[in-house]
Design a protein around this motif. Structure first.
Motif: not given
Length: 235
Positions: A174, A176, A190-191, A193, A217-220
């Motif tokens: 990923g 960011g 940040e993204y 996978y 998937h994560t977004v933070k």
């Protein structure tokens, strides 16, 4: 007498002008304006949190694997980050590890039985490469990922009848944007996978068990504190 006085005044005036002319070349030039820059090198720690959702899940039994796309497994998480950066010119290289407690889950009920799939915790250990533009750092990262996953079943009138947890390993990639908003302090978005390998569940009930794996998937968003050398450099 008058002529003598005027002559004396003229001599003093000429001498003063000559002295000023002699001193002019040696006058110190004003100091140049120095522009501040950001030095990303050194250790840092931080806190982060965000939202995650499934991309696909895999189930295998008897050597056969079925994969289905779904975003039904979802929820929030929060945790911490630790890392180290090396900066060379505008390029920034680093190592980073993070871990989070999570409530990324999905439940389905049929015939009075509720089956729950839940990611209790996850994290990663990654390498990072970035490019600094003033106080902003654009970066990509990738490496090892892990997740602590639990599958459980409960029945009306019986409570929990089955619960099993496994540690899944995998990979993640990923990127960011991180921004130094104050001396030693940065914020980031940040993204990522991540794909976690299959682990075997229900071995006590199904011969050979059932393999389960998933990708997410994560977004933070996060905030970091930077130690070590001066964050604000001069050039």
């Amino acid at each position: 007498m008058k002529n003598l006085f005027l002559a004396s005044v003229a001599i003093v005036a000429i001498s003063t002008a000559a002295s000023a002319a002699d001193l002019a070349p040696y006058t110190k030039a004003p100091a140049p304006i120095i522009n501040p820059g950001v030095n990303w090198s050194g250790f840092y720690i931080g806190a982060m949190g965000g939202y995650g959702w499934s991309d696909h899940v895999r189930a295998s039994i008897g050597g056969l694997t079925a994969t289905g796309s779904t975003n039904d497994i979802n929820g929030g998480f929060g945790g911490g980050t630790i890392g180290y950066n090396w900066q060379m010119s505008q390029w920034v290289f680093g190592l980073e590890a993070d871990a989070a407690g999570a409530d990324i889950s999905d439940s389905d009920t049929a015939l009075g039985v509720t089956l729950t799939e839940k990611v209790d915790a996850f994290g990663s250990a990654t390498g990072r490469i970035g490019y600094a533009v003033g106080p902003a750092l654009f970066y990509a990262k990738g490496g090892y990922a892990w997740a602590d996953n639990k599958i459980s079943a409960s029945a009306v009138g019986f409570g929990t009848v089955f619960s099993e947890s496994h540690f899944h390993s995998g990979w993640t990639v990923g990127g960011g944007l991180e921004y130094m908003f104050a001396p030693n302090w940065s914020g980031k978005v940040e993204y990522m996978y991540a794909d976690y390998s299959n682990e075997t569940y229900l071995g006590a009930f199904v011969p050979g068990g059932i393999g389960f794996g998933a990708a997410f998937h994560t977004v933070k968003a996060g905030i970091n504190y930077h130690f070590g050398g001066p964050v604000v450099a001069r050039y």
